[in-house]
Design a protein around this motif. Sequence first.
Motif: not given
Length: 282
Positions: A73-81, A122-127, A130-135
């Motif tokens: 859920v953190s784009r900067p960490t994914l970019e570093r990866a 809980s809704w926000d955490r799961v979404m 599971n959704v923003k993380g995939v996106f």
Amino acid sequence: MSDVLGTLFSLEREIVVVTGGYGLIGRRLVSGLHDLGARVAVIEPNTNLDKTAAAFGEIAKSERLCVLEANVVSRPTLERALVALKTRWGAPTGLVNNAGLDSPPDAPAAENGPFETYPEQSWDRVMEVNVKGVFLCCQVFGAAMAEAGRGTIVNIGSIYGAVSPDQSLYEYRRQGGETFFKPVAYAASKSAVYNLTRYLAAYWGPRNVRSNTVTLAGVFNDQDPRFLEAYARKIPLRRGKPHLSNMAEPYDYLGAVAFLLSPASGYMTGGDIRVDGGFMAI
Ligand SMILES: NC(=O)c1ccc[n+]([C@@H]2O[C@H](COP(=O)([O-])OP(=O)(O)OC[C@H]3O[C@@H](n4cnc5c(N)ncnc54)[C@H](O)[C@@H]3O)[C@@H](O)[C@H]2O)c1
């Protein structure tokens, strides 16, 4: 023809990112894809050598395995990866969006309570996972594949993204005095993954990036015997396993994921492989 057959199911040219690779299913996918010849990069938010050794055993030392600390859920960490991956092996050719959150059966009572009072947080955490993380993973790693002109995304779906959880499976808990319902957010989040997958199949098809889902049913994980008994009635497939359950084993999903990452599925995009023991056949 024999040239094609030689490489049809091969993963030897593949550089595959697997999110949530320490988890119950993720660790089997990572080890299996590695053993099938791929170079595999694991994404986890909190990594260390002990966890890596516990998840992958001997394979942890392989030159074809690397563990990259990043949060889906953190784009900067994914970019570093992505930068670290490109430096090590080059652009990814595969992405398995496996990281996911569900409410465990022992989650706080409100989370497994009635829909009417299911907590917004809980809704926000799961979404978010599971959704923003995939996106976000598709944005970062998928874009690198599109730029390279080749790649395949495998999104891990669930039977509960296609049909509603059957609340009767949890009747034994209500009979025991709890107010227990399988919560809504996981089901809603997983259904979003299917259309994100189709969206990307259309969007990145012209760049030779494929996008498919694998639909999973429940995995045996020492669940309550009363749950296993109820669940067994939903699964037609019997494999003569030693325990009561006819739930999936974590490695049951490796074949479908490996197929979608391999040249054998080269003309398949926007699709789904359902691996559910027949759950959705009845
Ligand atoms: N276990 C099942 O019965 C089942 C059934 C159907 C579908 N699925 C799906 O399979 C996938 C894997 O499930 P599992 O049972 O192995 O789960 P798990 O909880 O064992 O593992 C999930 C992994 O994801 C990681 N993760 C969580 N949040 C993350 C984040 N923000 N960034 C990076 N990594 C993160 C966790 O650290 C963990 O290692 C999930 O998408 C799940 O929805 C599981």
